[in-house]
Structure formats: structure tokens, C-alpha cells
Design a protein around this motif. Structure first.
Motif, PDB file in Angstrom:
ATOM      1  N   ARG A  21      29.283   4.999 -29.933  1.00  0.00           N
ATOM      2  CA  ARG A  21      30.528   6.006 -29.979  1.00  0.00           C
ATOM      3  C   ARG A  21      30.534   6.563 -31.421  1.00  0.00           C
ATOM      4  N   VAL A  22      30.834   7.781 -31.687  1.00  0.00           N
ATOM      5  CA  VAL A  22      31.073   8.046 -33.223  1.00  0.00           C
ATOM      6  C   VAL A  22      32.181   8.961 -33.158  1.00  0.00           C
ATOM      7  N   SER A  23      33.129   8.286 -34.159  1.00  0.00           N
ATOM      8  CA  SER A  23      34.416   9.030 -34.631  1.00  0.00           C
ATOM      9  C   SER A  23      34.552   9.400 -36.046  1.00  0.00           C
ATOM     10  N   SER A  24      35.626  10.564 -36.115  1.00  0.00           N
ATOM     11  CA  SER A  24      35.791  11.197 -37.332  1.00  0.00           C
ATOM     12  C   SER A  24      36.835  10.475 -37.995  1.00  0.00           C
ATOM     13  N   LEU A  25      36.671  10.358 -39.206  1.00  0.00           N
ATOM     14  CA  LEU A  25      37.553   9.610 -40.143  1.00  0.00           C
ATOM     15  C   LEU A  25      37.485  10.335 -41.569  1.00  0.00           C
ATOM     16  N   ASP A  59      31.741  14.981 -25.112  1.00  0.00           N
ATOM     17  CA  ASP A  59      31.987  14.013 -23.764  1.00  0.00           C
ATOM     18  C   ASP A  59      30.920  12.591 -24.036  1.00  0.00           C
ATOM     19  N   ILE A  60      29.687  13.171 -24.688  1.00  0.00           N
ATOM     20  CA  ILE A  60      28.741  11.921 -24.568  1.00  0.00           C
ATOM     21  C   ILE A  60      29.113  10.867 -25.530  1.00  0.00           C
ATOM     22  N   PHE A  61      29.335  11.340 -26.976  1.00  0.00           N
ATOM     23  CA  PHE A  61      29.600  10.210 -27.936  1.00  0.00           C
ATOM     24  C   PHE A  61      30.916  10.211 -28.378  1.00  0.00           C
ATOM     25  N   LEU A  81      31.927   7.807 -38.163  1.00  0.00           N
ATOM     26  CA  LEU A  81      31.653   6.495 -38.198  1.00  0.00           C
ATOM     27  C   LEU A  81      30.871   6.065 -36.909  1.00  0.00           C
ATOM     28  N   LEU A  82      30.155   5.296 -36.970  1.00  0.00           N
ATOM     29  CA  LEU A  82      29.457   4.510 -35.555  1.00  0.00           C
ATOM     30  C   LEU A  82      30.177   3.449 -34.953  1.00  0.00           C
ATOM     31  N   HIS A  83      30.419   3.051 -33.724  1.00  0.00           N
ATOM     32  CA  HIS A  83      31.126   2.066 -33.293  1.00  0.00           C
ATOM     33  C   HIS A  83      30.614   1.943 -31.752  1.00  0.00           C
ATOM     34  N   SER A  84      31.190   0.931 -31.074  1.00  0.00           N
ATOM     35  CA  SER A  84      30.849   0.777 -29.741  1.00  0.00           C
ATOM     36  C   SER A  84      31.299   1.664 -28.656  1.00  0.00           C
ATOM     37  N   THR A 117      33.847  13.603 -14.850  1.00  0.00           N
ATOM     38  CA  THR A 117      33.258  12.592 -14.491  1.00  0.00           C
ATOM     39  C   THR A 117      31.699  12.559 -15.082  1.00  0.00           C
ATOM     40  N   GLN A 118      31.181  13.618 -15.623  1.00  0.00           N
ATOM     41  CA  GLN A 118      30.050  13.908 -16.327  1.00  0.00           C
ATOM     42  C   GLN A 118      30.280  14.667 -17.598  1.00  0.00           C
ATOM     43  N   ALA A 119      29.214  14.485 -18.584  1.00  0.00           N
ATOM     44  CA  ALA A 119      29.494  15.007 -19.935  1.00  0.00           C
ATOM     45  C   ALA A 119      28.957  16.532 -19.833  1.00  0.00           C
TER      46      ALA A 119
END
Length: 323
Positions: free
Chosen positions: A96-100, A57-59, A105-108, A50-52
Motif C-alpha cells: 500500500r502507498v500513502s501520502s505524507l 483503489d489498487i494501492f 511511503l510504502l507499507h503493508s 468491490t473492484q478497483a
């Protein structure tokens, strides 16, 4: 190109600061693979989180966090641009930040409920795998290419890696998507990618060696940009891309379209419509319609829009102009 140049998005103070944030994440060896919303929700329920407790956990998991988890300069950078929301004594990231591959990459952030949300997930990975397979198999000579419905611009970035001297465009109707696309491509790519606000090819001139897209394909009652694909049980937008793209392909140029299609009574409405359109063009195009996954996002079929649907399938459509 004058019209394109007038619509290109310059790097703003926000974009410069967020690039600094992404560079910091890279230095922290941050990685996160984004899964489907249903799997995301199920994991959080199973784990009881429930908490990072860390950056993922955060991003990645979009959990609320204590400000002390971030360096003060990074916290203030995000706060300065309203990229965090306060919940009593905790904060939540709006991004949110994802690996590709080797990129971030930054997104919602999760959940993507806003009208202008920029989505990234399993479809993005399948789309890029299909694009990379096309590039590896055919080794096309790309001088000019465009990603339609670009969102976070994963394909534009992939194309910039493949063809560093090419003119690469990322087109989207959503201004927030263009902002994120500019940040992502400027951070990750050595080749400038031009972000262009356009409803498909409406505000873009000329021909292309490659047109590619991963358009929205669901039927969304709120008609949110990142989800709603229109009529034909969500396939209308994909069909519009085919219809607009074929006249804009250069000789030996290709359209590569990744999308999801709803199957009803064993029939794929998009495939039927595309084959009819290509046959009616009267020009020498070759068409390859490939099933990538017969059953994706099953939870979406619980919506009232799909009473007779059997499943949603992931497909890759390639159309190449030979004369």
C-alpha cells in the motif's frame, strides 16, 4: 558505529524495482490519505466498491483489480517480487502507498493481519504532526537522531528533511519494516537514513540529540509486532523506550514519544510510571506530557483485554536532558 554498519540494510534488487514503481506513482500524481481500519471498512461497505477502478483503489483502498489497469512493465515488476496475489481473474496488491506531506511511503496492504505487517494510518499522521511541532517550536540542533519502532520510517524521513547533514537512523525489530524504511527514505530523502535491525536501542551505540518513536500500544492476543504493546494495558513498550532512552540522550537532547494509552478509572498508567521513573533518575530532565486526542480507536475497546477501560487517548511525551 561498527555494529550499526553490520546491521544496515543495503538496497537490493527488490528495493530498486519498488523505488522505480514509486517514482512511477509520483509521475501519475498519485495521492492517498490512509484512515483507520474501521473507517476503511465502513467506507467500502457504504460505497459498495468491490473492484478497483483506478490507482487509489489498487494501492490505497487495497481492492482487487484487473491486470489491464497497470502498465505491463509495472505489473511485471510487482509480480516479479511477489507483491501481488491472484484471486481467480483479479489481482490484489500486497503493498500500500500513502501520502505524507510531499512524500509517498510504502507499507503493508489492508487489512494488516500478518505477524510482520508494517502499519501506517491516523497514528502516523498524529505522530508526525507532533514531531514537526517539536522541531518548529524548539529548533533543536540535531547531529544524530533515531526513530525507534520505525515501521515505514515516517519520522526518520521527516528528520532527514529537517537536518540534511545529520546522522539519521531508523531502527526496528521487523526485517520487512527495515526493507520498506530503506525504500521510503532512499526514494524521498536527500540525506541517507541508516536502517538498523534492533530491539529498541539494544544494537545501537552512542548518544542522540533526538530519539523518537510511535510504538505499538494495543494488547494483541496474537502479540503481532505492529500492534502489541505488552503489559500495562499495552503501555509497557512505551515505558521501556523511556527507560532505555534517557541515558542515551546527549546534552540538550530530547525523547519525543507519541503513543496511545488506555484510561481506566480516569487514570493514565503510563503517565504515572514515566513520572516515577524520571523522578528516580536524579538527573535534570524536564518532562512535558501532552494530551493530543482524548478518544481514539474506540472500536479496539470491544476486545476482551479492556473490560474496565474508559477510552484510549493519544499523547505526546517529551523529555529533555539539561545537564
Amino acid at each position: 558505529m561498527n555494529q550499526e554498519k553490520s546491521l544496515q540494510h543495503s538496497v537490493t534488487g527488490l528495493q530498486q524495482d519498488v523505488r522505480q514503481f514509486l517514482h512511477w506513482l509520483q509521475n501519475q500524481q498519485y495521492q492517498f490519505i490512509t484512515i483507520s481500519p474501521a473507517s476503511h471498512d465502513a467506507y467500502l461497505k457504504r460505497s459498495g466498491k468491490t473492484q478497483a477502478a483506478n490507482l487509489s483503489d489498487i494501492f490505497g483502498w487495497s481492492l482487487p483489480f484487473q491486470a489491464s489497469l497497470l502498465p505491463i512493465n509495472i505489473f511485471e515488476l510487482l509480480l516479479r517480487h511477489d507483491l501481488m496475489i491472484k484471486h481467480q481473474e483479479l489481482w490484489s496488491s500486497r503493498i500500500r502507498v500513502s501520502s505524507l506531506n510531499q512524500h509517498l511511503l510504502l507499507h503493508s496492504a489492508y487489512p494488516t493481519t500478518e505477524e510482520n505487517a508494517v502499519f501506517f494510518g491516523p497514528d502516523t499522521y498524529r505522530f508526525i504532526y507532533a514531531l514537526q511541532n517539536h522541531l518548529n517550536q524548539h529548533q533543536p540542533n540535531i547531529q544524530r537522531a533515531i526513530e525507534l519502532c520505525s515501521g515505514a520510517a515516517p519520522a526518520a524521513l521527516t528528520l532527514a528533511d529537517y537536518a540534511p547533514d545529520a546522522d539519521i537512523l531508523a531502527a526496528d525489530i521487523n526485517p520487512l519494516a527495515l526493507q520498506y524504511a530503506t525504500i521510503n527514505t532512499n526514494l524521498n530523502g536527500s540525506t541517507p537514513v541508516h536502517a538498523v535491525q534492533s530491539n529498541l536501542l539494544q544494537h545501537v551505540d552512542g548518544q542522540f540529540d533526538l530519539i523518537t518513536a510511535n510504538p505499538p500500544y494495543l494488547v494483541d492476543s496474537h502479540k503481532r509486532l505492529y500492534r502489541h504493546g505488552g503489559d500495562l494495558l499495552g503501555a509497557e513498550l512505551a515505558l521501556n523506550i523511556v527507560q532505555q532512552s534517557l541515558p542515551r540522550l546527549a546534552l540538550q537532547g530530547s525523547l519525543l514519544l507519541y503513543t496511545g494509552v488506555v484510561i481506566v478509572d480516569g487514570k493514565d498508567l503510563l503517565q504515572q510510571a514515566v513520572r516515577q521513573h524520571v523522578a528516580a533518575c536524579g538527573q535534570p530532565f524536564t518532562l512535558n506530557y501532552q494530551l493530543l486526542d482524548p478518544d481514539i480507536f474506540a472500536e479496539e475497546l470491544d476486545a476482551q483485554h479492556y473490560p474496565m477501560a474508559e477510552r484510549i487517548a493519544a499523547i505526546a511525551l517529551t523529555i529533555t536532558r539539561h545537564q
